[in-house]
Design a protein around this motif. Structure first.
Motif, PDB file in Angstrom:
ATOM      1  N   TYR A   2      13.560  45.381  33.640  1.00 33.53           N
ATOM      2  CA  TYR A   2      12.289  44.796  32.813  1.00 33.53           C
ATOM      3  C   TYR A   2      11.324  45.971  32.325  1.00 33.53           C
ATOM      4  N   THR A   3      12.024  47.022  31.998  1.00 27.20           N
ATOM      5  CA  THR A   3      11.039  48.307  31.823  1.00 27.20           C
ATOM      6  C   THR A   3      10.313  48.053  30.704  1.00 27.20           C
ATOM      7  N   ASP A   4      10.847  47.363  29.506  1.00 28.14           N
ATOM      8  CA  ASP A   4       9.813  47.426  28.330  1.00 28.14           C
ATOM      9  C   ASP A   4       9.308  45.677  28.142  1.00 28.14           C
ATOM     10  N   LYS A   5       9.152  45.179  29.407  1.00 20.12           N
ATOM     11  CA  LYS A   5       8.732  43.587  29.381  1.00 20.12           C
ATOM     12  C   LYS A   5       7.151  43.663  29.752  1.00 20.12           C
ATOM     13  N   THR A   6       6.360  42.836  29.243  1.00 15.68           N
ATOM     14  CA  THR A   6       4.974  42.430  29.804  1.00 15.68           C
ATOM     15  C   THR A   6       4.806  41.250  30.265  1.00 15.68           C
ATOM     16  N   VAL A   7       3.875  41.262  31.395  1.00 18.86           N
ATOM     17  CA  VAL A   7       3.880  40.142  32.155  1.00 18.86           C
ATOM     18  C   VAL A   7       2.321  39.795  32.001  1.00 18.86           C
ATOM     19  N   ALA A   8       1.848  38.359  31.932  1.00 16.98           N
ATOM     20  CA  ALA A   8       0.421  37.767  31.991  1.00 16.98           C
ATOM     21  C   ALA A   8       0.540  37.028  33.228  1.00 16.98           C
ATOM     22  N   LEU A  43       6.499  37.493  29.750  1.00 21.15           N
ATOM     23  CA  LEU A  43       6.659  36.344  30.766  1.00 21.15           C
ATOM     24  C   LEU A  43       5.128  36.168  31.111  1.00 21.15           C
ATOM     25  N   VAL A  44       5.037  34.647  31.471  1.00 19.48           N
ATOM     26  CA  VAL A  44       3.421  34.375  32.053  1.00 19.48           C
ATOM     27  C   VAL A  44       3.829  33.735  33.384  1.00 19.48           C
ATOM     28  N   VAL A  75       8.073  30.922  30.867  1.00 20.59           N
ATOM     29  CA  VAL A  75       6.791  30.561  31.630  1.00 20.59           C
ATOM     30  C   VAL A  75       7.008  30.076  32.807  1.00 20.59           C
ATOM     31  N   MET A  76       6.849  30.734  34.053  1.00 16.09           N
ATOM     32  CA  MET A  76       7.048  30.417  35.237  1.00 16.09           C
ATOM     33  C   MET A  76       5.691  29.763  35.989  1.00 16.09           C
ATOM     34  N   VAL A  77       5.928  28.825  36.811  1.00 16.62           N
ATOM     35  CA  VAL A  77       4.539  28.052  37.426  1.00 16.62           C
ATOM     36  C   VAL A  77       5.002  27.902  38.822  1.00 16.62           C
ATOM     37  N   THR A  78       4.160  28.388  39.694  1.00 17.41           N
ATOM     38  CA  THR A  78       4.480  28.454  41.338  1.00 17.41           C
ATOM     39  C   THR A  78       3.095  27.855  41.775  1.00 17.41           C
ATOM     40  N   GLY A  79       3.124  27.838  43.251  1.00 17.82           N
ATOM     41  CA  GLY A  79       1.768  27.395  43.916  1.00 17.82           C
ATOM     42  C   GLY A  79       1.857  26.004  44.252  1.00 17.82           C
ATOM     43  N   CYS A  80       0.610  25.572  44.892  1.00 15.52           N
ATOM     44  CA  CYS A  80       0.542  24.110  45.492  1.00 15.52           C
ATOM     45  C   CYS A  80       0.863  23.079  44.569  1.00 15.52           C
TER      46      CYS A  80
END
Ligand code: SF4
Length: 441
Positions: A2-8, A43-44, A75-80
């Motif tokens: 994913y070298t040219d990819k960004t994530v927030a 990626l979010v 869009v990835m959502v994780t957590g409780c």
């Protein structure tokens, strides 16, 4: 890959969530992602919280905002919230590609990203909470000075108002040796302070046959760490033995305790199915004050629990008012799906709940100011934290915390960033953007 990819990223909730997000961020960085604030990201990632109704509403709002700001992002959502109610997220928020439950939140979470092309339907990777078994190690590294080390996860207590056991599963933990190695790693990277964090950290040892006291003693020998703070610990698990050891033998454990009370009325504690009564709580607080007179004691308290009549609230308020503690962390009870508190009557009207919380906030402000005043002129050890230049490059004052959790403010001196200094708190009590401070010259 994913070298040219960004994530927030966006994280809501407790220190545990921030430690886990920090660890995930590190892994994604290892895979080549570049972190961006927001806007045009590939990626979010949103790490959610479900402790109150307000928290879940804020999660939905934030996910929608990030989807608007990053059109076309995976869009990835994780957590409780993702664990407790994925269907609510899917039905109320459009544009989510992946929902990851607690069991899969760790190591292999990245294997579900694929080539980041959006899914036609949201994919849910999760299990029932009864099948959550894995402990995913985490240690936050966002701040050079303070690190949040996850020592335990899950909870077996099932207090009647709480959804956390359904979000995080049963109590579990790694081995003491693993955590000692993590603390050593923090020291190697110049970290000075470690906050032990988890869901019910006093219950450490449940899955390894070890215990919390042994963990503290092992961590106390890690060279290079200036001090440890114990995150939130249940009053019935804050043993006298541990308190005597911190007061008389420990080299590195700070006189700082965060102890959830939740209510100052035995009747309400019974309705909550808490594992202590007000007599035990008062005895613990008095023992802390006897052994560590200048310790910082923060107390969680909930206002407006089902069954908390006006008389029981007054009982609770007077109990709290009579306790020699430093600060309260008041919050308003909110109904949570699937909890036994929903069967309890009477229901406290929401405006009344907010009014009670406001009174507790006022009481807390008075106690904190009194505690700060009691520390003026005392000699304390401060760890100075790094500050970034303010707007238009204006130099901001420097802040640091004492061992007993007093926030200190002084003129900025970058040479002192992330260093420890013993000094006398000759100064005045004032306000800063981050709350009450003692300003020293
Ligand atoms: S101890 Fe009670 S309030 Fe705390 S996480 Fe466990 S169930 Fe929830």
């Amino acid at each position: 890959m994913y070298t040219d990819k960004t994530v927030a990223y966006y994280t809501l909730g407790c220190r545990l969530n921030f430690a886990e997000s920090s660890t995930l961020a590190y892994r994604l960085q290892q895979m080549g992602f570049t972190r961006v604030k927001t806007g045009g990201s590939d990626l979010v990632v949103v790490n959610t919280c479900a402790v109150t109704e307000q928290a879940t509403a804020k999660c939905r709002q934030q996910i929608r905002k990030l989807i608007r700001e990053n059109p076309g992002a995976f869009v990835m959502v994780t957590g409780c919230y993702a664990q407790i109610d994925p269907q609510a997220l899917i039905s109320q928020v459009e544009g989510i590609d992946l929902i990851v439950g607690t069991e899969y939140k760790g190591e292999d979470i990245t294997s579900y990203l694929g080539d980041l092309s959006k899914n036609s339907e949201p994919k849910v990777i999760s299990t029932r909470f009864q099948e959550i078994h894995t402990f995913h190690a985490s240690c936050s590294a966002d701040d050079r000075t303070r690190h949040f080390l996850k020592v335990q996860d899950g909870c077996d207590y099932f207090c009647t108002y709480c959804t956390i056991p359904m979000a995080r599963g049963r109590s579990r933990n790694p081995h003491i040796a693993d955590l000692v190695a993590s603390a050593g790693n923090v020291a190697q990277h110049g970290g000075k302070e470690i906050v032990l964090t988890g869901v019910n950290i006093g219950d450490f040892g449940r899955s390894t046959g070890e215990d919390f006291f042994s963990l503290c003693r092992a961590l106390d020998d890690v060279e290079g760490i200036e001090r440890y703070r114990i995150g939130s610990i249940e009053p019935n698990l804050l043993t006298d033995e541990l308190l005597h050891w911190i007061a008389n033998e420990s080299k590195r454990f700070a006189p700082h305790f965060h102890i959830p009370l939740q209510a100052g009325s035995d009747e309400v504690l019974r309705l909550m199915r808490r594992r202590y009564d007000t007599a035990l709580f008062r005895r613990k607080i008095e023992l802390v004050r006897q052994l560590l007179p200048d310790a910082f004691i923060g107390v969680d308290v909930m206002a407006g629990m089902r069954g908390e009549t006006p008389e029981l609230f007054e009982q609770s308020y007077s109990f709290l008012d009579s306790l020699p503690v430093s600060q309260l962390h008041p919050f308003t009870y909110s109904e949570r799906t699937g909890t036994r508190a929903l069967e309890i009557k009477p229901i406290v009207p929401m405006p009344e709940r907010h009014e009670r919380t406001a009174r507790l906030v006022e009481l807390s402000e008075r106690k904190l100011r009194d505690f700060y005043a009691s520390q003026l002129g005392s000699s304390r050890r401060v760890i100075w934290e790094e500050v970034t230049a303010g707007r238009k490059g204006r130099q901001q004052p420097m802040h640091g915390f004492t061992e007993n959790y007093i926030r200190i403010e002084t003129e900025c001196n970058p040479a002192l960033f992330n260093t420890c200094q013993t000094l006398t708190l000759d100064g005045s009590i004032g306000e800063s953007t981050q709350g009450l401070v003692i300003k020293i010259r």
